[in-house]
Design a protein around this motif. Structure first.
Motif, short mmCIF file in Angstrom:
data_model
loop_
_atom_site.label_atom_id
_atom_site.label_comp_id
_atom_site.label_asym_id
_atom_site.label_seq_id
_atom_site.Cartn_x
_atom_site.Cartn_y
_atom_site.Cartn_z
N PRO A 152 -31.56 10.45 -66.21
CA PRO A 152 -32.95 10.18 -65.88
C PRO A 152 -33.26 10.52 -64.43
N PRO A 153 -34.55 10.58 -64.07
CA PRO A 153 -34.91 10.99 -62.73
C PRO A 153 -34.44 9.99 -61.69
N PRO A 154 -34.24 10.47 -60.45
CA PRO A 154 -33.83 9.56 -59.38
C PRO A 154 -34.87 8.47 -59.14
N VAL A 155 -34.40 7.32 -58.67
CA VAL A 155 -35.26 6.20 -58.33
C VAL A 155 -35.63 6.31 -56.86
N ALA A 156 -36.88 6.01 -56.52
CA ALA A 156 -37.31 6.04 -55.13
C ALA A 156 -36.48 5.05 -54.32
N PRO A 157 -35.98 5.45 -53.15
CA PRO A 157 -35.17 4.52 -52.36
C PRO A 157 -35.98 3.35 -51.85
N LEU A 158 -35.27 2.29 -51.48
CA LEU A 158 -35.93 1.11 -50.92
C LEU A 158 -36.77 1.54 -49.74
N ALA A 159 -38.08 1.31 -49.81
CA ALA A 159 -39.01 1.82 -48.80
C ALA A 159 -39.22 0.84 -47.66
N THR A 201 -31.11 2.16 -59.46
CA THR A 201 -30.91 3.30 -60.36
C THR A 201 -30.38 2.85 -61.71
N LEU A 202 -29.41 1.94 -61.71
CA LEU A 202 -28.86 1.45 -62.97
C LEU A 202 -29.88 0.62 -63.74
N LEU A 203 -30.69 -0.15 -63.03
CA LEU A 203 -31.73 -0.93 -63.70
C LEU A 203 -32.76 -0.01 -64.35
N ALA A 204 -33.10 1.08 -63.67
CA ALA A 204 -34.11 2.01 -64.21
C ALA A 204 -33.61 2.75 -65.44
N THR A 230 -28.71 -4.02 -71.68
CA THR A 230 -28.12 -5.30 -71.33
C THR A 230 -28.61 -6.47 -72.19
N ALA A 231 -29.65 -6.27 -72.97
CA ALA A 231 -30.16 -7.34 -73.85
C ALA A 231 -31.10 -6.72 -74.87
N PRO A 232 -31.31 -7.37 -76.01
CA PRO A 232 -32.28 -6.88 -76.99
C PRO A 232 -33.69 -6.90 -76.39
N PRO A 233 -34.61 -6.12 -76.94
CA PRO A 233 -35.99 -6.12 -76.44
C PRO A 233 -36.58 -7.54 -76.48
N ASN A 265 -26.56 -8.48 -56.84
CA ASN A 265 -27.82 -7.88 -56.40
C ASN A 265 -28.59 -7.27 -57.56
N MET A 266 -27.88 -6.72 -58.54
CA MET A 266 -28.56 -6.15 -59.69
C MET A 266 -29.24 -7.24 -60.51
N CYS A 267 -28.57 -8.38 -60.66
CA CYS A 267 -29.19 -9.50 -61.39
C CYS A 267 -30.44 -9.98 -60.67
N LEU A 268 -30.36 -10.14 -59.36
CA LEU A 268 -31.50 -10.64 -58.59
C LEU A 268 -32.63 -9.64 -58.58
N ARG A 269 -32.33 -8.37 -58.45
CA ARG A 269 -33.38 -7.35 -58.40
C ARG A 269 -33.96 -7.06 -59.78
N GLY A 270 -33.18 -7.33 -60.82
CA GLY A 270 -33.63 -7.03 -62.17
C GLY A 270 -34.15 -8.23 -62.93
#
Length: 638
Positions: free
Chosen positions: A9-16, A214-217, A223-226, A248-253
């Protein structure tokens, strides 16, 4: 030189703007009642209490005010020397909120390691877990004049810290948090120190957020059913960058995260059943241990043969599906689908139920996962994505593309990340997650970062579709006296899959052939002995049982040798009396082998192994690995 950059998938915009703490504040403002953390209830067996985003934020603000009142300023470094627990998360968020930098320290670190890290990072404070940690830090304080604070978790220090900050306005924390920039340093993460002193990697808020976002996007839907909030049981050390990335992924996601400080099998098994995660993040040893437990329980129930047939069917089914997804086959045939459906009802769903019943997938990192093991998990309905990353890259570099997994590889580069393989086989990485440099080590930084590319020190290869395979570390290559170079990691990985083998270290530098030091899994050995005695009769270990165990280990080595040339195969081996552990100095705190320390500790045994091999070879078939007859295996693992 091979190189590859993924296109989708496309790159995610970096933390701005801002830093890592902002995600909790943003979530609390957007959805204050969203459960972010599950805490184990005091005095309740298997009970969990959910902590909402607003509750987490308020506790973080209280601690942040306490840090301000204690004189912690932006740019100050504070170490956290604790296991994976709730306090680790709120403390790191509070420190980031005031612009401070977190220095993770393994609570099992030795006095010398603690002193080195606190001095090298120039820490002004440290949070320890208990009295033992306080005593360790206290023993080195005299040589650390900048260390002004030691907070102890189990003596009420956090409550005292919050109380100390009551007079600090909340607006002060807001002001400090808003001046944190994405390129501000967030963490000084120390490497494992397998070949020398650990080196501190400066990781920015941006670099730590990059692989998470990036992994969240691209992968969060796995990671879970809809419609279901993902639930993650965090049990890997936050002192390691992989564990920190999971937090950090849990907190950001907006995932529900629970903490488990113990990596013991019993504690983990109980938490899986009570917390019921939807997804697992682990290392290969966790998935190896789960498989061995499945096998042991099946054999104890008298269903070992059934389980082994179910394993073969799962692997065959997963292989057929893999080929189909990669455009190389038509998928499982009718007979295979029918067999798989039968085992789904009788075996596979029971295995998933033992993990809580809700786990729908997993990620393995830290080192490559064995292909056959990955096929097994995929075949039972638990797809384990293997990935690759290191401390200097803030975690993730590669991941398996969803729906196009290639087992036995660590996947393809994350969107926005470039990976090359140099002519000598070294993996080079360039991307937003690469670190800022080594603390107090300009020459080391310049050696590692070459024209924007990070020289990882890992050896690997890229196939024609951009999938990366890891074959070892440059510094770990074994060179025999005949000049043959052997990567030890693949052989060790194959040996560890055998249920009787706990650990394996390949040796052979300046020796006539490759050898192996092996430790056995005490729990599985006891089970194996009971099964053997029941089958043959007898009251205790004897010569026949000893020979049977030798043959089992020899078969495991022969299976590993079948994957390499004869000159690379293991020709001699020895069983060691104790496992490699952090406590005996043979493992790093991140569970990596200290190869030099192992070679020094067992120098006599290694010499004896090679000296006795000539005699042993005259008694054994040409292709059989030799064994020192002095080994009393049962005595060693009792």
């Amino acid at each position: 030189m091979q190189n590859f950059r993924t296109a989708a998938p496309p790159p995610v915009a970096p933390l701005a703007t801002g830093g890592l703490a902002d995600s909790v504040f943003d979530t609390a403002g957007r959805d204050p009642g969203l459960p972010l953390i599950a805490r184990r209830m005091e005095g309740a067996t298997g009970g969990w209490r959910q902590v909402s985003a607003i509750e987490v934020r308020d506790e973080v603000v209280g601690l942040a005010k306490g840090f301000v009142a204690s004189g912690i300023h932006p740019g100050h470094r504070v170490a956290i020397m604790a296991r994976t627990r709730y306090e680790w998360t709120v403390l790191s968020l509070a420190l980031w909120s005031v612009g401070a930098e977190v220095v993770p320290v393994y609570p099992t670190s030795s006095r010398d390691q603690v002193e080195w890290i606190l001095r090298d990072a120039d820490c002004v404070g440290v949070v320890v877990e208990d009295e033992q940690g306080a005593m360790t830090v206290g023993s080195v304080c005299a040589g650390l004049p900048r260390l002004g604070h030691v907070w102890q978790l189990d003596d009420g220090s956090l409550e005292q810290l919050t109380e100390r900050g009551t007079a600090v306005p909340e607006t002060t924390v807001d002001s400090l948090r808003r001046i944190v920039l994405p390129d501000s340093t967030a963490v000084i993460a120390y490497t494992s120190g397998t070949t020398g002193r650990p080196r501190g990697c400066a990781l920015s808020h941006r670099s730590l957020a990059s692989p998470c976002d990036t992994l969240l996007a691209g992968w969060s839907h796995t990671t879970a059913p809809p419609g279901v909030q993902p639930a993650i049981l965090a049990f890997l050390p936050f002192s390691h960058v992989y564990g920190l990335m999971i937090q950090n992924m849990c907190l950001r996601g907006g995932m529900l995260m629970a903490h488990e400080p113990e990596l013991r099998g019993e504690a983990l098994a109980a938490d899986l059943l009570s917390f019921r995660p939807t997804f697992l993040y682990g290392v290969p040893s966790v998935f190896e241990k789960l498989y061995k437990n499945f096998l042991r329980l099946a054999q104890e129930a008298g269903r070992g043969a059934l389980f082994e047939r179910a394993v073969r069917t799962a692997q065959d089914f997963a292989t057929a599906v893999e080929r189909q997804h990669l455009g190389r086959g038509h998928g499982p045939g009718l007979d295979l689908r029918l067999q798989h459906a039968i085992y789904e009802k009788t075996v596979y769903r029971k295995l998933r139920a033992s993990l809580g019943g809700r786990v729908r997938g997993a990620v393995s990192g830290g080192s490559p996962l064995n292909r056959e093991l990955a096929l097994f998990y995929s075949g039972i309905g638990l797809l384990v994505h293997d990935g690759y990353g290191l401390t200097e890259t803030s975690g993730g570099v590669t991941a398996q593309p969803v729906g196009r997994e290639k087992f036995g590889t660590v996947g393809r580069p994350l969107p926005g990340t470039d990976v090359r393989v140099a002519d000598d086989g070294e993996i080079l990485v360039r991307g937003p997650s690469v670190f800022q440099g080594y603390v107090n080590d300009g020459p080391g930084t310049r050696t590692a970062l070459r024209d924007g590319w990070l020289a990882t020190g890992d050896i690997g290869r890229l196939d024609s579709e951009g999938y990366l395979s890891i074959t070892g570390r440059k510094k770990e290559i074994v060179v025999t006296s005949g000049g043959k170079s052997v990567a030890p990691a693949p052989l060790e990985e194959l040996l560890r899959v055998h249920p009787l083998i706990h650990q394996a270290v390949v040796v052979g530098d300046n020796r006539p052939c490759v050898g192996a030091l092996i430790t056995l899994d005490p729990e599985f050995v006891q089970h194996w002995r009971r099964a053997l005695f029941d089958q043959r009769g007898g009251s205790g270990p004897g010569a026949r049982e000893e020979n049977a165990l030798r043959q089992e280990v020899q078969r495991a080595i022969a299976a590993a040798n079948a994957t390499v040339s004869r000159s690379e195969s293991i020709r001699v081996f020895r069983i060691l009396p104790e496992p490699f552990e952090v406590a005996n100095g043979l493992l790093t705190p991140s569970m990596k082998l200290r190869r030099d320390a192992i070679a020094r500790r067992y120098e006599v045994e290694i010499d004896a192994m090679y000296q006795s091999s000539r005699t042993a070879r005259r008694r054994l078939p040409e292709e059989s690995p030799s064994w020192d007859d002095a080994d009393d295996v049962f005595r060693r693992v009792r």
